[in-house]
Write a protein that holds these residues in place. Structure first.
Motif, PDB file in Angstrom:
ATOM      1  N   PHE A  58     -46.620  13.556 -36.823  1.00 54.18           N
ATOM      2  CA  PHE A  58     -46.184  12.439 -35.987  1.00 54.18           C
ATOM      3  C   PHE A  58     -46.009  11.153 -36.786  1.00 54.18           C
ATOM      4  O   PHE A  58     -45.540  10.159 -36.290  1.00 54.18           O
ATOM      5  CB  PHE A  58     -47.165  12.224 -34.833  1.00 54.18           C
TER       6      PHE A  58
ATOM      7  N   PHE B  19     -53.633  13.914 -27.260  1.00 52.78           N
ATOM      8  CA  PHE B  19     -53.511  12.494 -27.563  1.00 52.78           C
ATOM      9  C   PHE B  19     -54.688  11.696 -27.020  1.00 52.78           C
ATOM     10  O   PHE B  19     -55.280  12.051 -26.013  1.00 52.78           O
ATOM     11  CB  PHE B  19     -52.205  11.946 -26.990  1.00 52.78           C
TER      12      PHE B  19
ATOM     13  N   LEU C 131     -43.742  15.852 -13.467  1.00 50.69           N
ATOM     14  CA  LEU C 131     -43.595  17.300 -13.466  1.00 50.69           C
ATOM     15  C   LEU C 131     -44.845  17.865 -12.786  1.00 50.69           C
ATOM     16  O   LEU C 131     -45.909  17.250 -12.848  1.00 50.69           O
ATOM     17  CB  LEU C 131     -43.520  17.838 -14.899  1.00 50.69           C
TER      18      LEU C 131
ATOM     19  N   LEU D 217     -44.114  24.464 -19.859  1.00 50.00           N
ATOM     20  CA  LEU D 217     -43.455  23.805 -20.979  1.00 50.00           C
ATOM     21  C   LEU D 217     -44.114  24.177 -22.305  1.00 50.00           C
ATOM     22  O   LEU D 217     -43.455  24.239 -23.338  1.00 50.00           O
ATOM     23  CB  LEU D 217     -43.509  22.284 -20.776  1.00 50.00           C
TER      24      LEU D 217
ATOM     25  N   GLY E 132     -34.964  30.764 -22.159  1.00 47.86           N
ATOM     26  CA  GLY E 132     -34.286  29.876 -21.214  1.00 47.86           C
ATOM     27  C   GLY E 132     -34.203  28.433 -21.685  1.00 47.86           C
ATOM     28  O   GLY E 132     -33.632  27.598 -21.006  1.00 47.86           O
ATOM     29  N   GLU E 133     -34.783  28.152 -22.854  1.00 52.93           N
ATOM     30  CA  GLU E 133     -34.678  26.791 -23.380  1.00 52.93           C
ATOM     31  C   GLU E 133     -33.419  26.624 -24.222  1.00 52.93           C
ATOM     32  O   GLU E 133     -33.172  25.551 -24.768  1.00 52.93           O
ATOM     33  CB  GLU E 133     -35.942  26.437 -24.184  1.00 52.93           C
TER      34      GLU E 133
ATOM     35  N   TRP F  57     -34.600  25.077 -19.862  1.00 43.07           N
ATOM     36  CA  TRP F  57     -33.883  24.023 -20.597  1.00 43.07           C
ATOM     37  C   TRP F  57     -34.018  22.687 -19.861  1.00 43.07           C
ATOM     38  O   TRP F  57     -34.323  21.657 -20.448  1.00 43.07           O
ATOM     39  CB  TRP F  57     -32.405  24.411 -20.741  1.00 43.07           C
TER      40      TRP F  57
ATOM     41  N   ARG G 202     -36.286  21.914 -17.767  1.00 46.13           N
ATOM     42  CA  ARG G 202     -37.704  21.522 -17.768  1.00 46.13           C
ATOM     43  C   ARG G 202     -38.012  20.692 -19.014  1.00 46.13           C
ATOM     44  O   ARG G 202     -38.736  19.707 -18.943  1.00 46.13           O
ATOM     45  CB  ARG G 202     -38.561  22.780 -17.735  1.00 46.13           C
ATOM     46  N   VAL G 203     -37.430  21.095 -20.152  1.00 49.53           N
ATOM     47  CA  VAL G 203     -37.659  20.335 -21.379  1.00 49.53           C
ATOM     48  C   VAL G 203     -37.076  18.928 -21.233  1.00 49.53           C
ATOM     49  O   VAL G 203     -37.712  17.937 -21.600  1.00 49.53           O
ATOM     50  CB  VAL G 203     -37.055  21.054 -22.607  1.00 49.53           C
TER      51      VAL G 203
ATOM     52  N   LYS H 274     -36.606  17.139 -18.496  1.00 47.51           N
ATOM     53  CA  LYS H 274     -37.429  16.329 -17.596  1.00 47.51           C
ATOM     54  C   LYS H 274     -38.729  15.926 -18.286  1.00 47.51           C
ATOM     55  O   LYS H 274     -39.246  14.830 -18.064  1.00 47.51           O
ATOM     56  CB  LYS H 274     -37.731  17.110 -16.301  1.00 47.51           C
ATOM     57  N   ALA H 275     -39.254  16.815 -19.111  1.00 46.69           N
ATOM     58  CA  ALA H 275     -40.490  16.500 -19.839  1.00 46.69           C
ATOM     59  C   ALA H 275     -40.236  15.387 -20.853  1.00 46.69           C
ATOM     60  O   ALA H 275     -41.078  14.510 -21.037  1.00 46.69           O
ATOM     61  CB  ALA H 275     -41.016  17.752 -20.537  1.00 46.69           C
TER      62      ALA H 275
ATOM     63  N   ARG I 264     -38.114  13.011 -20.510  1.00 50.54           N
ATOM     64  CA  ARG I 264     -38.070  11.783 -19.710  1.00 50.54           C
ATOM     65  C   ARG I 264     -39.480  11.217 -19.506  1.00 50.54           C
ATOM     66  O   ARG I 264     -39.699  10.014 -19.566  1.00 50.54           O
ATOM     67  CB  ARG I 264     -37.441  12.107 -18.347  1.00 50.54           C
ATOM     68  N   GLU I 265     -40.452  12.105 -19.309  1.00 51.84           N
ATOM     69  CA  GLU I 265     -41.817  11.654 -19.031  1.00 51.84           C
ATOM     70  C   GLU I 265     -42.518  11.169 -20.300  1.00 51.84           C
ATOM     71  O   GLU I 265     -43.156  10.128 -20.284  1.00 51.84           O
ATOM     72  CB  GLU I 265     -42.625  12.785 -18.392  1.00 51.84           C
ATOM     73  N   ASP I 266     -42.451  11.958 -21.366  1.00 55.36           N
ATOM     74  CA  ASP I 266     -43.120  11.558 -22.608  1.00 55.36           C
ATOM     75  C   ASP I 266     -42.658  12.433 -23.752  1.00 55.36           C
ATOM     76  O   ASP I 266     -43.053  13.598 -23.848  1.00 55.36           O
ATOM     77  CB  ASP I 266     -44.644  11.657 -22.458  1.00 55.36           C
TER      78      ASP I 266
ATOM     79  N   ASP J 178     -43.290  12.382 -26.952  1.00 54.29           N
ATOM     80  CA  ASP J 178     -44.287  12.796 -27.943  1.00 54.29           C
ATOM     81  C   ASP J 178     -45.046  14.035 -27.474  1.00 54.29           C
ATOM     82  O   ASP J 178     -45.360  14.918 -28.275  1.00 54.29           O
ATOM     83  CB  ASP J 178     -45.276  11.657 -28.225  1.00 54.29           C
ATOM     84  N   ALA J 179     -45.339  14.081 -26.188  1.00 49.44           N
ATOM     85  CA  ALA J 179     -46.032  15.251 -25.652  1.00 49.44           C
ATOM     86  C   ALA J 179     -45.163  16.492 -25.841  1.00 49.44           C
ATOM     87  O   ALA J 179     -45.649  17.560 -26.207  1.00 49.44           O
ATOM     88  CB  ALA J 179     -46.352  15.040 -24.176  1.00 49.44           C
ATOM     89  N   VAL J 180     -43.864  16.353 -25.618  1.00 48.99           N
ATOM     90  CA  VAL J 180     -42.947  17.486 -25.747  1.00 48.99           C
ATOM     91  C   VAL J 180     -42.880  17.937 -27.206  1.00 48.99           C
ATOM     92  O   VAL J 180     -42.875  19.124 -27.516  1.00 48.99           O
ATOM     93  CB  VAL J 180     -41.545  17.108 -25.223  1.00 48.99           C
ATOM     94  N   ARG J 181     -42.852  16.949 -28.106  1.00 51.59           N
ATOM     95  CA  ARG J 181     -42.840  17.249 -29.534  1.00 51.59           C
ATOM     96  C   ARG J 181     -44.106  18.011 -29.927  1.00 51.59           C
ATOM     97  O   ARG J 181     -44.052  18.964 -30.700  1.00 51.59           O
ATOM     98  CB  ARG J 181     -42.766  15.921 -30.285  1.00 51.59           C
TER      99      ARG J 181
END
Lengths: 305, 330
Positions: A73, A105, A114, A122, A129-130, B180, B182-183, B185-186, B188-190, B192-195
């Motif tokens: 990061f 974090f 969500l 996630l 599907g991603e 896809w 879902r990623v 929307k995630a 949009r929320e944050d 860094d969390a997705v990363r």
């Protein structure tokens, strides 16, 4: 319990940068500067596999910055580190996670709008599907989605969040969000979990359950590295403790040894904490506030010598 | 008072080409802002690039119609990459600044004198839509008084336009219920969390920017074809801000939000305008207060007041979930 079959840490020398019998993470010469300030300057550190290691130190010691560097990061000015034998210097955060090192974090990052279940789903890696084009044809990812949902369901039961599965994550309490974040990290199937202050802002009733969950990670064969200020928690669950101060590693050892180590007490309280106040040179208030940090430099310097 | 006229123009605004154009622009913006949280303030540029891609290909370079469509779509993809690659690694506000500047640069390029040989300058381009109207299967218009009175060309534009809107909604619906989506929307929320969960956030943001841009570019084609002309100043910041208004009115991150928002927005604008003009004509509003020329401005004031009320009393828009919007306040 797999921990019993692991090589013992009893023979590991109690010194900064000590060699461990089976290290999952080895960092060398990691330096991060912010302008003139050297936030992190770690010569050598090894994290033992399958153990719970605590990373402690006073505020501003560089613990979270070191965390950010290890997980991709943040980028270091110098230094390399290996995870499971793979060099990770310069690898972006998402690839670090895919290699099996997942972090949480300090300020919990629940994905508020969500649902709890979507947060969990996630986390699963390698989802067909991603991919943009496959996403348009549900038949290509339905089966995998069902599989992932089942796994998420099991984890939610284990973390007692199953009743909340259809609620927005933003509606959970602070402690529940910590639990969700930990459960979500497990969806990645990591080898190593990095927890940045898992106890911050959690009410005492949930503390025990969170501690239990962290111990369970070790029982499942995962390595845990966590940053924490709560010394009771450090004493309770960690196998090994690494103390940071002024960006470098000051001391290592078992929790009891480390907490009795004068260098550690100096780092937290300042080297002159027993001195008479009259011996201190008269200083303005701002300088007095810095005193513990300047004092901490002393043992660090001795170590390098 | 001519109620028949008011009813007719109002109804035609509900199903008309303007509602279609703005619905498509807002559907694209919904992918950007509603689902991914990307602050794109240059949606007008995606419509403009598509419209000019088509018009310049056909009129200036004499290429076939479908090549022009291809050029327009490609233009939208290239624009998304140009905007996204340098800015999406930075904080969200950078994208907002870059997109609004880029949209203005593109509009000024289209209307610049030195490029007018190819772009037609501030007059724009015409005579590129013949092939489109040649495909028109309708031999006559439709006339159901007092609701509707349209010729066959309008009918053809509406048919194609609403099919495009339906397709765009279908694609967004399919994608946003997939992993896809879902990623996105995630993110949009944050992000860094997705990363931290092993997703390549940058790649997803680029994909979202391209998808939303291409959906918006369909609106650009409809804008150019329904008017049978392109004119640079119609692709200004006003278009982007109307699209945002429509998106928030309908409800962001809802599949049908932009469509319903566009329909209601243009109905209100047209209905209030027609009503004011008729009221002035019959003397119900004295010309000392307002003359017919001023009615056009007053309708925006009234619609603005209405939108303010909406944001106060229903911040989630028409389709939104209030609980969801309130989570942000925490």
């Amino acid at each position: 319990m797999p921990a019993e079959t692991l090589p013992s840490l009893a023979d590991v020398p109690r010194e900064p940068g000590a060699k461990k019998p089976d290290a999952i993470l080895v960092a060398d010469g990691v330096v991060r500067r912010f302008g003139g300030l050297t936030a992190v300057n770690v010569n050598h550190v090894e994290i033992p596999r399958g153990r719970i290691t605590a990373l402690i130190g006073p505020n501003g010691a560089g613990k979270t910055t070191f965390f950010n560097l290890l997980t991709g990061f943040d980028k270091p000015d110098e230094g390399t580190w290996t995870f499971n034998g793979k060099t990770l210097g310069g690898v972006p955060a998402h690839k670090v996670a895919r290699l099996g090192m997942v972090r949480t974090f300090q300020l919990t990052k629940a994905l508020n709008r969500l649902t709890v279940m979507d947060n969990m789903l996630l986390g699963a890696t390698g989802q067909k599907g991603e991919n943009f084009f496959r996403a348009l044809i549900p038949a290509t990812w339905r089966a995998q989605e069902r599989e992932i949902t089942e796994r998420a369901e099991e984890l939610l039961v284990r973390f007692k969040l199953d009743a909340k599965r259809n609620d927005f994550a933003g509606s959970l309490s602070g402690g529940q969000r910590k639990l969700l974040e930990m459960a979500r990290a497990l969806m990645v199937r990591p080898d190593m979990v990095m927890l940045d202050e898992p106890m911050a802002g959690v009410n005492p009733a949930l503390t025990q359950s969170l501690l239990g969950h962290v111990k369970a990670l070790r029982e499942d064969g995962m390595t845990v590295l966590f940053v924490e200020h709560d010394m009771d928690m450090v004493r309770d669950i960690s196998d090994w403790v690494i103390v940071m101060g002024q960006g470098s590693v000051l001391a290592e050892g078992t929790p009891d040894e480390v907490m009795a180590d004068p260098r550690v007490i100096d780092a937290y309280l300042g080297a002159h904490h027993d001195d008479e106040p009259s011996e201190e040179p008269p200083a303005p208030v701002a300088a007095a506030a810095d005193a513990p940090e300047t004092a901490a430099e002393k043992p660090a310097g001795e170590e390098k010598a | 008072m001519d109620w028949n006229l008011i009813i007719q123009v109002s109804f035609e605004s509900i199903i008309g080409s303007t509602a279609i154009i703005y619905a498509l622009a807002a559907i694209g913006l919904n992918v950007h802002f509603g689902y991914t949280g990307l602050l794109n303030f240059g949606q007008s540029a995606f419509l403009g690039v598509a419209a000019y891609g088509l018009a310049m290909s056909v009129t200036t370079f004499g290429l076939p119609f479908w090549v022009g469509i291809g050029v327009g779509l490609l233009g939208a993809v290239v624009l998304a990459l140009l905007l996204g690659v340098p800015t999406l690694r930075l904080r969200a506000d950078y994208l907002a600044i870059v997109t609004i500047a880029a949209a203005e640069i593109i509009r000024l390029l289209f209307r610049s004198v030195s490029l007018s040989e190819w772009t037609g300058g501030s007059d724009g381009l015409q005579r590129f839509s013949d092939d489109f109207y040649a495909m028109n299967p309708y031999s006559q218009g439709i006339k159901i008084l007092p609701l509707i009175d349209m010729d066959s060309r309008d009918l053809w534009v509406l048919t194609v336009g609403w099919i495009l809107v339906a397709l765009a909604c279908l694609i967004v619906w399919l994608l946003m219920r997939s992993p896809w989506g879902r990623v996105l929307k995630a993110i949009r929320e944050d992000e860094d969390a997705v990363r931290s969960l092993g997703k390549n956030v940058f790649s997803y943001k680029i994909q979202a920017l391209i998808l939303g841009g291409v959906l918006g570019s369909l609106g650009g084609f409809m804008f150019a074809l329904s008017r049978a002309a392109v004119q640079p100043d119609t692709y200004g910041t006003e278009l982007t801000f109307f699209a945002y208004t429509i998106l928030i009115l309908g409800g962001a991150a809802r599949v049908f939000g932009p469509v319903v928002g566009a329909v209601i927005f243009w109905f209100l604008i047209v209905f209030i305008d027609a009503l004011l003009i008729e009221l002035i004509k019959v003397g119900a509003i004295p010309t000392a207060i307002m003359d017919p020329n001023q009615a056009g401005s007053v309708r925006y004031i009234l619609v603005g007041v209405g939108l303010m009320c909406l944001l106060i009393f229903r911040p989630q828009g028409i389709f939104g979930d209030k609980k969801e919007v309130m989570l942000d306040a925490r």
